[in-house]
Design a protein around this motif. Sequence first.
Motif, PDB file in Angstrom:
ATOM      1  N   THR A  16      93.407  49.117  53.346  1.00  0.00           N
ATOM      2  CA  THR A  16      93.951  49.496  54.655  1.00  0.00           C
ATOM      3  C   THR A  16      95.410  49.063  54.783  1.00  0.00           C
ATOM      4  O   THR A  16      96.121  49.560  55.642  1.00  0.00           O
ATOM      5  CB  THR A  16      93.149  48.870  55.823  1.00  0.00           C
ATOM      6  OG1 THR A  16      93.150  47.461  55.656  1.00  0.00           O
ATOM      7  CG2 THR A  16      91.731  49.381  55.844  1.00  0.00           C
ATOM      8  N   LEU A  69      91.832  36.963  60.105  1.00  0.00           N
ATOM      9  CA  LEU A  69      91.695  38.349  59.631  1.00  0.00           C
ATOM     10  C   LEU A  69      92.162  39.333  60.699  1.00  0.00           C
ATOM     11  O   LEU A  69      92.789  40.351  60.408  1.00  0.00           O
ATOM     12  CB  LEU A  69      90.246  38.647  59.245  1.00  0.00           C
ATOM     13  CG  LEU A  69      89.712  37.948  57.999  1.00  0.00           C
ATOM     14  CD1 LEU A  69      88.253  38.315  57.769  1.00  0.00           C
ATOM     15  CD2 LEU A  69      90.540  38.326  56.775  1.00  0.00           C
ATOM     16  N   PRO A  94      86.821  42.897  58.214  1.00  0.00           N
ATOM     17  CA  PRO A  94      85.481  43.006  57.644  1.00  0.00           C
ATOM     18  C   PRO A  94      84.535  41.965  58.219  1.00  0.00           C
ATOM     19  O   PRO A  94      84.959  41.041  58.909  1.00  0.00           O
ATOM     20  CB  PRO A  94      85.713  42.736  56.158  1.00  0.00           C
ATOM     21  CG  PRO A  94      86.914  41.863  56.126  1.00  0.00           C
ATOM     22  CD  PRO A  94      87.758  42.237  57.318  1.00  0.00           C
ATOM     23  N   ILE A  96      93.167  28.980  53.389  1.00  0.00           N
ATOM     24  CA  ILE A  96      92.259  29.825  54.164  1.00  0.00           C
ATOM     25  C   ILE A  96      90.786  29.517  53.888  1.00  0.00           C
ATOM     26  O   ILE A  96      89.938  29.750  54.738  1.00  0.00           O
ATOM     27  CB  ILE A  96      92.534  31.333  53.946  1.00  0.00           C
ATOM     28  CG1 ILE A  96      92.526  31.683  52.466  1.00  0.00           C
ATOM     29  CG2 ILE A  96      93.848  31.735  54.573  1.00  0.00           C
ATOM     30  CD1 ILE A  96      92.782  33.160  52.201  1.00  0.00           C
ATOM     31  N   ARG A 130      95.682  24.823  40.648  1.00  0.00           N
ATOM     32  CA  ARG A 130      94.788  25.132  41.749  1.00  0.00           C
ATOM     33  C   ARG A 130      94.240  23.878  42.406  1.00  0.00           C
ATOM     34  O   ARG A 130      94.002  23.832  43.603  1.00  0.00           O
ATOM     35  CB  ARG A 130      93.644  25.987  41.212  1.00  0.00           C
ATOM     36  CG  ARG A 130      92.685  26.367  42.287  1.00  0.00           C
ATOM     37  CD  ARG A 130      91.577  27.207  41.739  1.00  0.00           C
ATOM     38  NE  ARG A 130      90.622  27.384  42.797  1.00  0.00           N
ATOM     39  CZ  ARG A 130      89.869  28.448  42.935  1.00  0.00           C
ATOM     40  NH1 ARG A 130      89.942  29.424  42.072  1.00  0.00           N
ATOM     41  NH2 ARG A 130      89.024  28.539  43.921  1.00  0.00           N
ATOM     42  N   LEU A 143      90.939  27.606  47.385  1.00  0.00           N
ATOM     43  CA  LEU A 143      91.935  28.643  47.118  1.00  0.00           C
ATOM     44  C   LEU A 143      93.279  28.194  47.716  1.00  0.00           C
ATOM     45  O   LEU A 143      93.362  27.941  48.909  1.00  0.00           O
ATOM     46  CB  LEU A 143      91.468  29.931  47.801  1.00  0.00           C
ATOM     47  CG  LEU A 143      91.838  31.270  47.192  1.00  0.00           C
ATOM     48  CD1 LEU A 143      91.396  31.347  45.743  1.00  0.00           C
ATOM     49  CD2 LEU A 143      91.192  32.385  47.988  1.00  0.00           C
ATOM     50  N   TYR A 188      91.896  46.624  59.640  1.00  0.00           N
ATOM     51  CA  TYR A 188      90.460  46.483  59.401  1.00  0.00           C
ATOM     52  C   TYR A 188      90.080  45.011  59.353  1.00  0.00           C
ATOM     53  O   TYR A 188      90.746  44.207  58.695  1.00  0.00           O
ATOM     54  CB  TYR A 188      90.119  47.178  58.081  1.00  0.00           C
ATOM     55  CG  TYR A 188      88.745  46.922  57.542  1.00  0.00           C
ATOM     56  CD1 TYR A 188      87.613  47.358  58.231  1.00  0.00           C
ATOM     57  CD2 TYR A 188      88.563  46.269  56.321  1.00  0.00           C
ATOM     58  CE1 TYR A 188      86.342  47.144  57.722  1.00  0.00           C
ATOM     59  CE2 TYR A 188      87.289  46.054  55.803  1.00  0.00           C
ATOM     60  CZ  TYR A 188      86.194  46.490  56.511  1.00  0.00           C
ATOM     61  OH  TYR A 188      84.937  46.275  56.003  1.00  0.00           O
ATOM     62  N   LEU A 206      83.803  37.098  54.977  1.00  0.00           N
ATOM     63  CA  LEU A 206      84.087  37.149  53.549  1.00  0.00           C
ATOM     64  C   LEU A 206      83.692  35.818  52.936  1.00  0.00           C
ATOM     65  O   LEU A 206      83.719  34.789  53.595  1.00  0.00           O
ATOM     66  CB  LEU A 206      85.580  37.366  53.310  1.00  0.00           C
ATOM     67  CG  LEU A 206      86.153  38.723  53.683  1.00  0.00           C
ATOM     68  CD1 LEU A 206      87.661  38.681  53.572  1.00  0.00           C
ATOM     69  CD2 LEU A 206      85.580  39.797  52.766  1.00  0.00           C
ATOM     70  N   ASP A 207      83.384  35.869  51.660  1.00  0.00           N
ATOM     71  CA  ASP A 207      82.982  34.665  50.960  1.00  0.00           C
ATOM     72  C   ASP A 207      84.170  34.181  50.120  1.00  0.00           C
ATOM     73  O   ASP A 207      84.515  34.797  49.125  1.00  0.00           O
ATOM     74  CB  ASP A 207      81.768  35.039  50.097  1.00  0.00           C
ATOM     75  CG  ASP A 207      81.414  33.978  49.112  1.00  0.00           C
ATOM     76  OD1 ASP A 207      81.614  32.804  49.433  1.00  0.00           O
ATOM     77  OD2 ASP A 207      80.949  34.332  48.008  1.00  0.00           O
ATOM     78  N   LEU A 208      84.823  33.118  50.571  1.00  0.00           N
ATOM     79  CA  LEU A 208      85.997  32.613  49.853  1.00  0.00           C
ATOM     80  C   LEU A 208      85.734  31.212  49.341  1.00  0.00           C
ATOM     81  O   LEU A 208      85.013  30.448  49.959  1.00  0.00           O
ATOM     82  CB  LEU A 208      87.208  32.556  50.783  1.00  0.00           C
ATOM     83  CG  LEU A 208      87.891  33.858  51.146  1.00  0.00           C
ATOM     84  CD1 LEU A 208      89.058  33.555  52.067  1.00  0.00           C
ATOM     85  CD2 LEU A 208      88.372  34.599  49.919  1.00  0.00           C
ATOM     86  N   GLU A 209      86.393  30.863  48.223  1.00  0.00           N
ATOM     87  CA  GLU A 209      86.250  29.500  47.727  1.00  0.00           C
ATOM     88  C   GLU A 209      87.131  28.566  48.542  1.00  0.00           C
ATOM     89  O   GLU A 209      88.231  28.921  48.936  1.00  0.00           O
ATOM     90  CB  GLU A 209      86.647  29.458  46.260  1.00  0.00           C
ATOM     91  CG  GLU A 209      85.596  30.136  45.397  1.00  0.00           C
ATOM     92  CD  GLU A 209      86.104  30.440  44.012  1.00  0.00           C
ATOM     93  OE1 GLU A 209      86.447  29.509  43.282  1.00  0.00           O
ATOM     94  OE2 GLU A 209      86.164  31.635  43.681  1.00  0.00           O
ATOM     95  N   ARG A 215      88.708  34.524  39.927  1.00  0.00           N
ATOM     96  CA  ARG A 215      87.463  34.148  39.238  1.00  0.00           C
ATOM     97  C   ARG A 215      87.264  34.936  37.953  1.00  0.00           C
ATOM     98  O   ARG A 215      86.143  35.347  37.647  1.00  0.00           O
ATOM     99  CB  ARG A 215      86.234  34.374  40.122  1.00  0.00           C
ATOM    100  CG  ARG A 215      86.349  33.748  41.486  1.00  0.00           C
ATOM    101  CD  ARG A 215      85.095  34.003  42.262  1.00  0.00           C
ATOM    102  NE  ARG A 215      85.363  34.045  43.684  1.00  0.00           N
ATOM    103  CZ  ARG A 215      84.434  34.189  44.609  1.00  0.00           C
ATOM    104  NH1 ARG A 215      83.185  34.336  44.246  1.00  0.00           N
ATOM    105  NH2 ARG A 215      84.750  34.205  45.876  1.00  0.00           N
TER     106      ARG A 215
END
Lengths: 252, 238
Positions: free
Chosen positions: A152, B142, B81, B130, A196, B90, B79, B84-87, A27
């Motif tokens: 990580t 994840l 989380p 994803i 894309r 993608l 880890y 998550l905020d994904l488009e 982005r």
Amino acid sequence: MTPEALLLSVVVAVAAGLIGSFAVMRRMSLAADPLSHVALPGIGVALALHLHPLVGAIAMLFFGALLVWALEEQSRLATETVIGVVFTAALAVGSVMTSGEDLIAALFGSVGALGWPELVFGVVAASAVIVFVLTQRNRLIVMLVSSDIARTAGINVRRLNLLYLQMFALTIALGLRYLGVLLMGALIIIPAATARRVAVNIQGMLVIASMCAVVATVSGSWLAARLHRETGPFIVVVAASGFLLSLAWRRP
Amino acid sequence: MSSSSRDMSAGDVLEVDHLSILFDKNRVLTDLSFHVARGSSLAIIGPNGAGKTVLCKALIGSMQFEGRIRWASGTRIGYVPQQLDLERDLPITGYDFLRARVKLGGSGGADVSRVLDLVGISADVARRPIGTLSGGQFQRLLMAFALAGNPTVLVLDEPTAGVDKPGQEQLNEALRRLNETEGLTVLFVSHELSVVHRYSTSVLCLGSNQSCMGPPRTILTRDLLHDPYGTPLSERPA
């Protein structure tokens, strides 16, 4: 187009498609365009000092990338405002410093005689960008999903970000010859945006973006030469036509 | 991340001493100290805003803090989380994402199909971008990613948020297996006291004024929970 010039434009296009793929996924499409403007005052200074314009452009672009990087470490909102102010101001300052034909050449690109030093530098630098994206792609993928997860997984997020932005700046510098300060952002962003829409996985994204960039550069240059016009705008028009076509595409 | 194991008691994998964290100029955590034994399963609970996510981020090295966080040497952290905020468009598939982790290696990363099996994701789902996965599928991906790094410790920030009931059961059972049979240490944030009861060996309850730690039987009582949460709780069946 001479074979050397063709070779250079193809490797630069591949580099633009690859680096652009990650720019679009991260982005940062909006940052790409103003960042390319920052090259203009560099070109102005280089011309005044009788240096190769590319030297000044690269110096300023690296500085601009460093600024974007430092700002991204802070907060998001400030980044966009500062980019808007600083980089468009750079365009204005650069325009004041450069004059006449030099200004038009810097803004829109000009395909003058290609010297050996420029050819060698261009091919080596574009190859460096290509190697960077191909070897770092796994790290870049993980980082764009989440920088916390990337940490990580043992990725040095700050350093990779900086490297990416510097490679991005280098790619802009490489395209100045063909597209100029105003339009180089487009060769990085538009083919990747097309890819894309069409690609279903990362491999496809990288291949399609590179191919779109190569097709746009080669056919745009050819068209411009036939019609005796500036090269840059034709390259962007071809690239944008590809994007428009991709809007009709529905993913399987 | 991993530091020397000097002074660290042999059975511990993590030592946190006098940890304080400022977030947007607010003090989120104050003077928090606790130890985590190797192979244990620690539930982190507390009301919203108590600093559970912030604590996780500090533990993985993504946030600045005062005090000391020490992992035993050789610790590898996986880890997961919070959402998550994904488009959606993608062009990265589940396979792309997991293969990226395996190729980064670290310690001879695990096999992609094995981690997909562990979290219950089919090959069809892993082939999709994803951004198009449901919340639960993505959360499980994840988890698979975290496992692909062959971790010795898992830090999970509400791993089952957004996952449907059967999916939750499956994930929790997979975690229990990894914890019990492979000796993975698990630190997880949860809002579900029944899950905490069933799957944790100890509980860290973060509160605005004070925090407490102990086995679930002692912590998950009306009186002790009343203080950090500030309101009386209705007990849920275990």
